[in-house]
Every structure is written in structure tokens, then in C-alpha cells.
Write a protein that holds these residues in place. Structure first.
Motif, mmCIF file in Angstrom:
data_model
loop_
_atom_site.group_PDB
_atom_site.id
_atom_site.type_symbol
_atom_site.label_atom_id
_atom_site.label_comp_id
_atom_site.label_asym_id
_atom_site.label_seq_id
_atom_site.Cartn_x
_atom_site.Cartn_y
_atom_site.Cartn_z
ATOM 1 N N LYS A 246 0.832 -1.215 0.000
ATOM 2 C CA LYS A 246 0.000 0.000 0.000
ATOM 3 C C LYS A 246 0.864 1.261 0.000
ATOM 4 N N ALA A 247 1.862 1.287 0.861
ATOM 5 C CA ALA A 247 2.655 2.503 1.030
ATOM 6 C C ALA A 247 3.557 2.782 -0.160
ATOM 7 N N LEU A 248 3.959 1.739 -0.891
ATOM 8 C CA LEU A 248 4.855 1.915 -2.026
ATOM 9 C C LEU A 248 4.088 2.053 -3.334
ATOM 10 N N SER A 249 2.820 2.384 -3.246
ATOM 11 C CA SER A 249 1.979 2.542 -4.435
ATOM 12 C C SER A 249 1.688 4.017 -4.676
ATOM 13 N N PRO A 250 1.287 4.374 -5.897
ATOM 14 C CA PRO A 250 0.831 5.740 -6.110
ATOM 15 C C PRO A 250 -0.506 5.919 -5.407
ATOM 16 N N PRO A 251 -0.823 7.106 -4.908
ATOM 17 C CA PRO A 251 -0.051 8.336 -5.048
ATOM 18 C C PRO A 251 0.926 8.566 -3.893
ATOM 19 N N ILE A 252 1.101 7.579 -3.030
ATOM 20 C CA ILE A 252 1.921 7.796 -1.833
ATOM 21 C C ILE A 252 3.404 7.859 -2.179
ATOM 22 N N ALA A 253 3.868 6.929 -2.987
ATOM 23 C CA ALA A 253 5.309 6.826 -3.227
ATOM 24 C C ALA A 253 5.601 6.598 -4.700
ATOM 25 N N ALA A 254 5.216 7.526 -5.532
ATOM 26 C CA ALA A 254 5.383 7.368 -6.968
ATOM 27 C C ALA A 254 6.835 7.128 -7.356
ATOM 28 N N ALA A 255 7.773 7.735 -6.615
ATOM 29 C CA ALA A 255 9.185 7.640 -6.973
ATOM 30 C C ALA A 255 9.733 6.224 -6.855
ATOM 31 N N VAL A 256 9.168 5.410 -5.972
ATOM 32 C CA VAL A 256 9.673 4.049 -5.785
ATOM 33 C C VAL A 256 8.647 3.008 -6.221
ATOM 34 N N ARG A 257 7.678 3.448 -6.989
ATOM 35 C CA ARG A 257 6.581 2.554 -7.374
ATOM 36 C C ARG A 257 7.074 1.305 -8.099
ATOM 37 N N ALA A 258 7.855 1.477 -9.165
ATOM 38 C CA ALA A 258 8.251 0.336 -9.988
ATOM 39 C C ALA A 258 9.070 -0.676 -9.194
ATOM 40 N N ALA A 259 9.947 -0.173 -8.346
ATOM 41 C CA ALA A 259 10.803 -1.067 -7.568
ATOM 42 C C ALA A 259 10.177 -1.477 -6.252
ATOM 43 N N GLY A 260 9.004 -0.922 -5.951
ATOM 44 C CA GLY A 260 8.376 -1.172 -4.665
ATOM 45 C C GLY A 260 7.207 -2.127 -4.718
ATOM 46 N N THR A 261 6.027 -1.614 -5.046
ATOM 47 C CA THR A 261 4.804 -2.409 -4.947
ATOM 48 C C THR A 261 4.852 -3.679 -5.765
ATOM 49 N N GLU A 262 5.313 -3.568 -7.017
ATOM 50 C CA GLU A 262 5.336 -4.744 -7.894
ATOM 51 C C GLU A 262 6.134 -5.886 -7.276
ATOM 52 N N LYS A 263 7.327 -5.569 -6.773
ATOM 53 C CA LYS A 263 8.180 -6.606 -6.198
ATOM 54 C C LYS A 263 7.599 -7.153 -4.900
ATOM 55 N N VAL A 264 7.050 -6.274 -4.080
ATOM 56 C CA VAL A 264 6.475 -6.726 -2.809
ATOM 57 C C VAL A 264 5.292 -7.644 -3.058
ATOM 58 N N LEU A 265 4.427 -7.282 -4.001
ATOM 59 C CA LEU A 265 3.272 -8.120 -4.291
ATOM 60 C C LEU A 265 3.692 -9.470 -4.849
ATOM 61 N N ASP A 266 4.655 -9.457 -5.766
ATOM 62 C CA ASP A 266 5.123 -10.716 -6.332
ATOM 63 C C ASP A 266 5.748 -11.608 -5.257
ATOM 64 N N LYS A 267 6.557 -11.004 -4.382
ATOM 65 C CA LYS A 267 7.190 -11.765 -3.317
ATOM 66 C C LYS A 267 6.141 -12.274 -2.321
ATOM 67 N N ALA A 268 5.125 -11.451 -2.045
ATOM 68 C CA ALA A 268 4.069 -11.879 -1.135
ATOM 69 C C ALA A 268 3.333 -13.086 -1.705
ATOM 70 N N TRP A 269 3.083 -13.055 -3.009
ATOM 71 C CA TRP A 269 2.421 -14.204 -3.622
ATOM 72 C C TRP A 269 3.289 -15.452 -3.502
ATOM 73 N N GLN A 270 4.573 -15.331 -3.800
ATOM 74 C CA GLN A 270 5.476 -16.477 -3.761
ATOM 75 C C GLN A 270 5.640 -17.051 -2.358
ATOM 76 N N SER A 271 5.685 -16.180 -1.358
ATOM 77 C CA SER A 271 5.999 -16.616 0.003
ATOM 78 C C SER A 271 4.780 -16.969 0.841
ATOM 79 N N PHE A 272 3.700 -16.212 0.663
ATOM 80 C CA PHE A 272 2.580 -16.317 1.600
ATOM 81 C C PHE A 272 1.304 -16.905 1.006
ATOM 82 N N ILE A 273 1.122 -16.774 -0.312
ATOM 83 C CA ILE A 273 -0.131 -17.207 -0.917
ATOM 84 C C ILE A 273 0.020 -18.514 -1.683
ATOM 85 N N ALA A 274 0.971 -18.560 -2.616
ATOM 86 C CA ALA A 274 1.125 -19.747 -3.458
ATOM 87 C C ALA A 274 1.349 -21.034 -2.660
ATOM 88 N N PRO A 275 2.127 -21.015 -1.567
ATOM 89 C CA PRO A 275 2.338 -22.268 -0.832
ATOM 90 C C PRO A 275 1.141 -22.706 0.012
#
Length: 330
Positions: A246-275
Motif C-alpha cells: 500500500k505505502a509503495l503505491s501511487p499516489p503515496i510513493a510514486a518515486a519508488v513505485r516500480a521497484a516497490g509495490t510490484e516486487k512486494v506483491l510478487d514476493k508476497a504471492w510467492q511466500s505467503f499465498i502460493a504455498p
């Protein structure tokens, strides 16, 4: 607390059209919560047994914050006057019995406990924002302003560390300069919402919170549980990842959006949801991604749904792609 969180979850699902039965489930759960936990002008009891009898009669600040969040969700569903009155009664109880002379509120009533924590006050701000959004519960501006002032004066140090624990007079109890990145991200999200709502801005608080919170994130998107002068924890929890997303998404943190939310969501899926089993989640993992729990905490669903609600409202397609295989059917 968990009953209130689930009411918020199903009301949110109903509001977004994710669950056709969500509204009726939330209202039924609200009736059950009121019947079992409400103590009229004396607040809400902490826990009940399966047969409905009171198991723990203390009044807990953290739980009251979530009761108010649940009531806000119910009011947004159908605006019942009785729910609005319960909000006013609950706030009056907090003011009368739990307001602390050093600022903020006591942890418990009638017998308070230590340490004092920033966390219940953070969630109280979340509830006040939600109540303000209903437009039916009166003006919460002064209450929100008081909590933000407490954040500035007591919770957030000059070194941008969000202190978790305090003594009775708000003196910090974190000898290792420890902090939880998840709460840094959660506060950034709340202060951004508060600033937008009140048109007061957030100064440099959000940048400072994010900069420190990112110390607990690696390049793969993992969000560690805690950081201190001794290093970072070797464990991660689902809730912290959701707050980072949430915090690394627009409009809160546009400057780190690409390196932030996308990676966190993907990692969350791999670690917490998919298994996890379909429709479920893993709550806590070690550095290698191995689960450290043998159950699915119901309380985590609040963090998942709150994140999806916020992300889909701000960046619908990207968030849905990341969660497309969660099994949550949202």
C-alpha cells in the motif's frame, strides 16, 4: 478485535462487489458482535467464550479501535442510526475512562498495563478516518489531529524511527533502536490518507517513514519483521508485506513505485499465498521462505483485503495481475 476485523473485511467485499453475500454477512456478524461484546456506555469487553459468556472483561484500546472500524464499515453499508449512536457512545467511553494525562489513551481499563504502544493509536487513527469518510458520525478532525500530533511528538523519533513501546509517560523503551518496517509503511499510508482528507499535507513525514521502512526490504521485495542496531530479523510476515504494498503505491510513493509495490506483491504471492491451501495464506516465513506457522490466522485477512481494496482503487490492473492466482476469489 478479530470479529471486528472480519466485519470490516466482508463489508469491504460487499462494497466492491467481490462477494454478493458480504453485506448480509457483515450485518449479521455486527449483530453478533454487539450482542456478545457491547457493554453500553462502558465500552466493549475483550473476549467471549463460544457460548457467548464474557471470558475477559477488560476494555482494550486496540480492540476498541477495530470496533470503531467495524462500525464505520457497517454504517457505510446501510447507515443505521443505532450503529452511529454506538460510535458516539464508544468515543465517549474512551474520552471518559481511557484518556491518559500524558496524552493518548491507556492500554486497558479499568486496570491499565505497560508498556504503552503506538500501535493501538495508529489503528484508532485508521478508524477515525473511516468514520469521517461515512459523513454520518460527526467531525473527527480534532481527534485525528490529536493522534497525528502524538505521532510527531512521541512516536516518531528525530532519527525517523517509529518507536513501538513506551513507559507511562511516553519515554521510549527501545534500547536497540528497533523498529518494525511494516508499521512504518502503515503509518505512511494513513498519514497520506489523512493529509488528503484534511488538505493539510503530510510534510516530509512520509518520505522519512518510507526511507527508514525500506531498510527492512531487500531487492527481491521481502519485508523483514524487524530492524535494529543489531541487524534485521530473519523472518517475514504477511501483514508487513501488505502494508508495504500500500505505502509503495501511487499516489503515496510514486518515486519508488516500480521497484516497490510490484516486487512486494510478487514476493508476497510467492511466500505467503502460493504455498498455502486455496483461499488461505501463510502468515510467517523464514529467510528461505519456509512457513513458521501451522495454522491460518483469521486476523491476516484484514491486511490482505485492505491492501487489495486500496490497490485496486489506485492501480486496479497491476494489483489484480499480482493477485490473480491467490485463490481468494476477490
Amino acid at each position: 478485535m478479530v470479529q471486528a476485523r472480519q466485519i470490516h473485511v466482508f463489508a469491504t467485499a460487499a462494497r466492491n462487489g467481490w462477494d454478493k453475500d458480504g453485506g448480509s454477512l457483515a450485518l449479521r456478524a455486527g449483530d453478533a458482535m454487539i450482542a456478545a461484546y457491547a457493554a453500553g456506555s462502558d465500552g466493549w469487553v475483550f473476549s467471549c467464550s463460544a457460548d457467548g459468556t464474557v471470558a475477559d472483561p477488560r476494555r482494550d484500546l486496540y480492540a476498541h479501535a477495530f470496533v470503531l472500524l467495524a462500525l464505520a464499515a457497517l454504517i457505510r453499508l446501510d447507515g443505521q442510526v443505532r450503529h452511529i449512536r454506538m460510535v458516539q457512545t464508544t468515543l465517549a467511553f474512551l474520552d471518559r475512562e481511557m484518556a491518559h494525562p500524558a496524552g493518548g489513551f491507556a492500554e486497558n481499563w479499568p486496570n491499565t498495563s505497560l508498556p504503552r504502544r503506538q500501535n493501538p493509536h495508529m489503528h484508532l487513527l485508521e478508524a477515525l478516518i473511516a468514520l469521517q469518510e461515512t459523513g454520518l458520525c460527526g467531525d473527527m478532525s480534532d481527534r485525528m489531529k490529536a493522534i497525528v500530533a502524538l505521532f510527531d511528538r512521541r512516536f516518531f523519533s528525530p532519527d525517523a524511527v517509529l518507536t513501538e513501546f513506551f513507559d507511562d509517560e511516553w519515554s521510549p523503551l527501545n534500547p536497540d533502536n528497533a523498529f518494525e518496517p511494516g508499521h512504518h509503511f502503515e503509518w505512511a499510508w494513513l498519514l497520506a490518507r489523512h493529509g488528503a482528507m484534511t488538505r493539510s499535507g503530510a510534510g516530509n513525514r512520509i518520505d522519512r517513514l518510507l526511507a527508514k521502512g525500506l531498510r527492512g526490504c531487500d531487492t527481491k521485495g521481502t519485508v523483514t519483521e524487524a530492524v535494529s542496531d543489531k541487524g534485521t530479523a530473519n523472518t517475514s510476515r504477511l501483514w508487513a508485506a501488505m502494508e508495504a504494498a500500500k505505502a509503495l503505491s501511487p499516489p503515496i510513493a510514486a518515486a519508488v513505485r516500480a521497484a516497490g509495490t510490484e516486487k512486494v506483491l510478487d514476493k508476497a504471492w510467492q511466500s505467503f499465498i502460493a504455498p498455502a491451501v486455496a483461499g488461505g495464506w501463510v502468515d510467517r516465513v523464514d529467510a528461505a521462505g519456509n512457513s513458521l506457522v501451522d495454522h491460518i490466522p483469521a486476523s491476516s485477512l484484514y491486511h490482505i483485503v485492505t491492501a487489495i481494496d486500496f490497490l485496486t482503487s489506485e492501480d486496479r490492473q497491476r494489483a489484480r495481475r499480482s493477485f490473480a492466482m491467490t485463490g481468494l476469489s476477490l
